[in-house]
Design a protein around this motif. Structure first.
Motif, mmCIF file in Angstrom:
data_model
loop_
_atom_site.group_PDB
_atom_site.id
_atom_site.type_symbol
_atom_site.label_atom_id
_atom_site.label_comp_id
_atom_site.label_asym_id
_atom_site.label_seq_id
_atom_site.Cartn_x
_atom_site.Cartn_y
_atom_site.Cartn_z
ATOM 1 N N ALA A 66 -0.333 6.843 -7.231
ATOM 2 C CA ALA A 66 0.431 5.928 -6.371
ATOM 3 C C ALA A 66 -0.442 5.136 -5.395
ATOM 4 O O ALA A 66 -0.250 3.926 -5.226
ATOM 5 N N PRO A 67 -1.424 5.761 -4.718
ATOM 6 C CA PRO A 67 -2.229 4.996 -3.757
ATOM 7 C C PRO A 67 -3.057 3.887 -4.386
ATOM 8 O O PRO A 67 -3.518 2.979 -3.686
ATOM 9 N N ASN A 68 -3.269 3.948 -5.706
ATOM 10 C CA ASN A 68 -4.070 2.940 -6.390
ATOM 11 C C ASN A 68 -3.238 1.752 -6.873
ATOM 12 O O ASN A 68 -3.791 0.788 -7.413
ATOM 13 N N LEU A 69 -1.924 1.811 -6.679
ATOM 14 C CA LEU A 69 -1.059 0.705 -7.087
ATOM 15 C C LEU A 69 -0.998 -0.333 -5.971
ATOM 16 O O LEU A 69 -1.036 -0.002 -4.789
ATOM 17 N N GLU A 70 -0.875 -1.600 -6.345
ATOM 18 C CA GLU A 70 -0.771 -2.687 -5.374
ATOM 19 C C GLU A 70 0.635 -3.271 -5.340
ATOM 20 O O GLU A 70 1.031 -3.894 -4.360
ATOM 21 N N ILE A 71 1.366 -3.090 -6.430
ATOM 22 C CA ILE A 71 2.751 -3.533 -6.517
ATOM 23 C C ILE A 71 3.540 -2.467 -7.279
ATOM 24 O O ILE A 71 2.941 -1.536 -7.844
ATOM 25 N N ILE A 72 4.851 -2.598 -7.288
ATOM 26 C CA ILE A 72 5.660 -1.716 -8.132
ATOM 27 C C ILE A 72 5.602 -2.262 -9.555
ATOM 28 O O ILE A 72 6.083 -3.373 -9.815
ATOM 29 N N PRO A 73 5.003 -1.536 -10.501
ATOM 30 C CA PRO A 73 4.866 -2.042 -11.872
ATOM 31 C C PRO A 73 6.223 -2.302 -12.520
ATOM 32 O O PRO A 73 7.208 -1.623 -12.221
ATOM 33 N N ASP A 74 6.262 -3.272 -13.406
ATOM 34 C CA ASP A 74 7.514 -3.617 -14.088
ATOM 35 C C ASP A 74 8.075 -2.439 -14.868
ATOM 36 O O ASP A 74 9.294 -2.235 -14.895
ATOM 37 N N ASN A 75 7.184 -1.666 -15.529
ATOM 38 C CA ASN A 75 7.701 -0.551 -16.328
ATOM 39 C C ASN A 75 8.213 0.595 -15.453
ATOM 40 O O ASN A 75 8.919 1.469 -15.928
ATOM 41 N N GLN A 100 15.229 5.384 -9.979
ATOM 42 C CA GLN A 100 14.801 6.443 -9.052
ATOM 43 C C GLN A 100 13.305 6.361 -8.761
ATOM 44 O O GLN A 100 12.848 6.645 -7.655
ATOM 45 N N LEU A 101 12.532 5.958 -9.749
ATOM 46 C CA LEU A 101 11.091 5.823 -9.569
ATOM 47 C C LEU A 101 10.778 4.600 -8.705
ATOM 48 O O LEU A 101 9.887 4.644 -7.841
ATOM 49 N N GLU A 102 11.507 3.535 -8.904
ATOM 50 C CA GLU A 102 11.343 2.352 -8.053
ATOM 51 C C GLU A 102 11.700 2.701 -6.604
ATOM 52 O O GLU A 102 11.011 2.281 -5.658
ATOM 53 N N LYS A 103 12.752 3.494 -6.427
ATOM 54 C CA LYS A 103 13.157 3.913 -5.087
ATOM 55 C C LYS A 103 12.086 4.794 -4.448
ATOM 56 O O LYS A 103 11.802 4.665 -3.250
ATOM 57 N N ALA A 104 11.478 5.681 -5.259
ATOM 58 C CA ALA A 104 10.414 6.550 -4.740
ATOM 59 C C ALA A 104 9.233 5.721 -4.246
ATOM 60 O O ALA A 104 8.655 6.007 -3.195
ATOM 61 N N LEU A 105 8.863 4.693 -4.987
ATOM 62 C CA LEU A 105 7.764 3.823 -4.569
ATOM 63 C C LEU A 105 8.129 3.015 -3.332
ATOM 64 O O LEU A 105 7.267 2.739 -2.486
ATOM 65 N N ARG A 145 0.854 -1.174 0.000
ATOM 66 C CA ARG A 145 0.000 0.000 0.000
ATOM 67 C C ARG A 145 0.895 1.229 0.000
ATOM 68 O O ARG A 145 1.773 1.357 0.862
ATOM 69 N N PHE A 146 0.672 2.119 -0.973
ATOM 70 C CA PHE A 146 1.532 3.279 -1.141
ATOM 71 C C PHE A 146 0.822 4.544 -0.685
ATOM 72 O O PHE A 146 -0.371 4.729 -0.937
ATOM 73 N N ILE A 147 1.568 5.412 -0.004
ATOM 74 C CA ILE A 147 1.004 6.686 0.446
ATOM 75 C C ILE A 147 0.923 7.652 -0.730
ATOM 76 O O ILE A 147 1.667 7.536 -1.698
ATOM 77 N N SER A 148 0.017 8.614 -0.644
ATOM 78 C CA SER A 148 -0.187 9.552 -1.738
ATOM 79 C C SER A 148 0.847 10.667 -1.701
ATOM 80 O O SER A 148 0.965 11.375 -0.690
ATOM 81 N N PRO A 149 1.594 10.865 -2.791
ATOM 82 C CA PRO A 149 2.556 11.977 -2.844
ATOM 83 C C PRO A 149 1.885 13.347 -2.826
ATOM 84 O O PRO A 149 2.566 14.363 -2.734
ATOM 85 N N LYS A 150 0.548 13.382 -2.912
ATOM 86 C CA LYS A 150 -0.156 14.666 -2.913
ATOM 87 C C LYS A 150 -0.190 15.320 -1.535
ATOM 88 O O LYS A 150 -0.450 16.515 -1.428
ATOM 89 N N THR A 151 0.014 14.528 -0.485
ATOM 90 C CA THR A 151 0.039 15.134 0.845
ATOM 91 C C THR A 151 1.407 15.751 1.089
ATOM 92 O O THR A 151 2.430 15.268 0.607
ATOM 93 N N ASP A 152 1.410 16.824 1.870
ATOM 94 C CA ASP A 152 2.646 17.541 2.163
ATOM 95 C C ASP A 152 3.670 16.625 2.827
ATOM 96 O O ASP A 152 4.857 16.622 2.472
ATOM 97 N N PHE A 153 3.205 15.810 3.779
ATOM 98 C CA PHE A 153 4.093 14.898 4.486
ATOM 99 C C PHE A 153 4.770 13.930 3.518
ATOM 100 O O PHE A 153 6.000 13.763 3.522
ATOM 101 N N ALA A 154 3.968 13.264 2.673
ATOM 102 C CA ALA A 154 4.502 12.249 1.775
ATOM 103 C C ALA A 154 5.423 12.861 0.724
ATOM 104 O O ALA A 154 6.479 12.302 0.399
ATOM 105 N N PHE A 155 5.014 14.016 0.183
ATOM 106 C CA PHE A 155 5.819 14.644 -0.864
ATOM 107 C C PHE A 155 7.206 14.990 -0.329
ATOM 108 O O PHE A 155 8.225 14.746 -0.992
#
Length: 300
Positions: free
Chosen positions: A182-191, A197-202, A2-12
């Protein structure tokens, strides 16, 4: 996962502004500002996020600030609501950051460029279908650039981005999708794994990796945002001036504490039209003084 939303100030701030986020922010800024080209090679994050930061309510207009290796300052903000005078605020922050570089005795030659990157969760320019828009000074008729690299405004409008996960192609697409979905993802997508850097962000955004205190702070911020949005939506659905006035008073007191008699009197005197303006402007206030100044400006 479960991924937190980057839209919140804390997560961003945690994802893009921590001590471990330099490579993430470089990739993201190269995508948003430089069309995916590797223009930025290094940067320094100013006032990086720390786990002890207060995140109950947003206490600054800027989410992340960084200085690039060539001296350029980038100020980054994510904005959820189109509040009154928002466009003016973006320009003000850009110009203020530019002018504040000079210390006593320094000359204009010491000024470095400033870029304001603003991500909006609403359509800021409805007449255009562009997801990313860039502005700088230019001559009115011939469009001759004037110091085009000195002051720049870059806007990313999330609602205009409608690609699905399977349709993502460029690094630009993937970063915007990450911010929006991001919050709608269940896994880190292959692409996404194709971009380290994007995998690290997730990985950072994976809720399982947060401490108990961080989860608590995140939930508290999300609850404040949702309660605030719900209160205003309810007031507008009611369509009654008094109902909206009472809800606004409660919301303002939840943000700034007990209001002064003067502030309450000014709110009571507002017209229905000004009440609607206040319901939009409320997200632009950082202190009770900001609220009082607005009320005095709009008093009859």
């Amino acid at each position: 996962m479960r991924f937190i939303s980057p839209k919140t100030d804390f997560a961003f701030k945690k994802i893009f502004g921590s001590d471990q986020s330099n490579d993430i922010l470089i990739s993201f800024l190269n995508a948003m500002i430089y069309s995916g080209n590797s223009v930025i090679q290094d940067l320094e994050i100013i006032d990086p996020y720390s786990a002890g930061d207060v995140v109950d309510l947003k206490d600054t207009y800027l989410d992340v600030k960084a200085v690039l290796e060539d001296g350029t300052t980038v100020i980054i903000e994510i904005q959820l609501w189109n509040v009154e005078a928002f466009k003016k605020r973006v320009v003000y922050n850009l110009c203020k950051t530019y002018g504040n570089q000079l210390q006593l005795g320094q000359g204009y030659f010491d000024l470095n460029p400033v870029i304001a990157l603003t991500i909006t969760d609403f359509k800021l320019f409805p007449s255009s279908e562009k997801v990313i828009s860039c502005f700088y000074f230019q001559e009115e008729e011939d469009h001759l650039p004037y110091q085009e690299n000195e002051l720049k405004l870059v806007f990313v409008e999330l609602p205009k981005f409608t690609k699905q996960l399977e349709d993502l192609e460029s690094v630009i697409d993937k970063w915007i999708y990450f911010i929006k979905e991001a919050p709608n993802l269940e896994i880190i997508p292959d692409n996404f794994r194709e971009i380290p850097q994007l995998e690290k962000a997730l990985t950072i955004a994976n809720q399982a990796g947060l401490s108990v205190s961080e989860v608590e702070k995140l939930r508290k911020q999300e609850m404040v945002l949702e309660d605030s949005r719900g209160a205003l939506s309810f007031a507008k659905r009611q369509g009654r001036e008094e109902g909206e006035r009472n809800l606004l008073l409660r919301l303002l007191e939840s943000r700034f504490g007990k209001l002064t008699i003067n502030a309450i009197a000014l709110i009571e005197a507002l017209t229905n039209e000004d009440l609607n303006r206040l319901s939009e402007a409320i997200w632009d206030f950082q202190t009770s003084e900001d609220l009082l100044n607005w009320l005095q400006e709009h008093s009859n």
